[in-house]
Design a protein around this motif. Structure first.
Motif, short mmCIF file in Angstrom:
data_model
loop_
_atom_site.label_atom_id
_atom_site.label_comp_id
_atom_site.label_asym_id
_atom_site.label_seq_id
_atom_site.Cartn_x
_atom_site.Cartn_y
_atom_site.Cartn_z
N GLN A 135 0.85 -1.03 0.20
CA GLN A 135 -0.03 -0.03 -0.11
C GLN A 135 0.67 1.28 -0.05
O GLN A 135 1.97 1.34 0.23
CB GLN A 135 -0.93 -0.12 1.17
N PRO A 136 0.26 2.35 -0.26
CA PRO A 136 1.09 3.75 -0.33
C PRO A 136 1.77 4.01 1.21
O PRO A 136 0.85 3.71 2.10
CB PRO A 136 0.04 4.80 -0.63
N TYR A 137 2.80 4.49 1.33
CA TYR A 137 3.44 4.76 2.43
C TYR A 137 2.56 5.69 3.34
O TYR A 137 2.47 5.42 4.66
CB TYR A 137 4.60 5.54 2.10
N ALA A 138 1.71 6.72 2.66
CA ALA A 138 0.83 7.20 3.53
C ALA A 138 -0.24 6.55 4.62
O ALA A 138 -0.69 6.88 5.54
CB ALA A 138 -0.11 8.46 2.56
N GLN A 139 -0.67 5.38 4.09
CA GLN A 139 -1.50 4.45 4.65
C GLN A 139 -0.97 3.75 6.16
O GLN A 139 -1.49 3.50 6.85
CB GLN A 139 -2.12 3.61 3.74
N SER A 140 0.47 3.59 5.98
CA SER A 140 1.29 3.01 6.94
C SER A 140 1.79 3.81 7.99
O SER A 140 2.19 3.41 9.13
CB SER A 140 2.39 1.91 6.38
N LYS A 141 2.24 5.14 7.54
CA LYS A 141 2.64 6.07 8.22
C LYS A 141 2.15 6.39 9.72
O LYS A 141 3.07 6.26 10.58
CB LYS A 141 2.76 7.47 7.55
N PRO A 142 0.71 6.39 9.86
CA PRO A 142 0.40 6.61 11.23
C PRO A 142 0.67 5.46 12.16
O PRO A 142 1.13 5.61 13.30
CB PRO A 142 -1.17 6.68 10.95
N HIS A 143 0.69 4.21 11.50
CA HIS A 143 0.85 2.96 12.33
C HIS A 143 2.59 2.93 12.68
O HIS A 143 2.98 2.47 13.72
CB HIS A 143 0.49 1.83 11.61
#
Length: 112
Positions: free
Chosen positions: A64-72
């Motif tokens: 997935q795009p980085y933006a989706q994983s960044k909060p985690h």
């Protein structure tokens, strides 16, 4: 004397085999690798955490795009930064061992 010379030579060779290019200075820490937008850097950091029994969210997905994983990833960074000094030294030592194993295998891979 010959034994001493042999041990010295073998020690030098073994030390050279374990070195990582650019690692003559203080190595980048686990948090630095988690903050990188390089999938391989983040992967090594996550493997370190998982092998040391830290819970890593399944929502961190390299497909997935980085933006989706960044909060985690940021939540993991906060958890690591709150560790007591002894636990932090232990996880950083483990991370350096993982770097010696995995880092030379991977080329940088930008995470979009």
């Amino acid at each position: 004397m010959k034994l001493f010379a042999a041990v010295l030579i073998v020690s030098g060779i073994a030390g050279g085999c374990l070195s990582i290019p650019g690692m003559g200075r203080e190595p980048a820490g686990l948090v630095t690798f988690l903050q990188a937008r390089d999938r391989n850097h983040v992967h090594v950091a996550l493997v370190t955490l998982q092998t040391n029994d830290y819970e890593v969210s399944d929502d961190i997905d390299f497909k997935q795009p980085y933006a989706q994983s960044k909060p985690h990833i940021n939540a993991l960074i906060a958890k690591v930064e709150r560790l007591d000094p002894k636990a932090r030294r232990q996880i950083e030592g483990s991370f350096r061992r993982h770097l010696r194993i995995y880092n030379p295998m991977f080329k940088p891979m930008k995470w979009k």
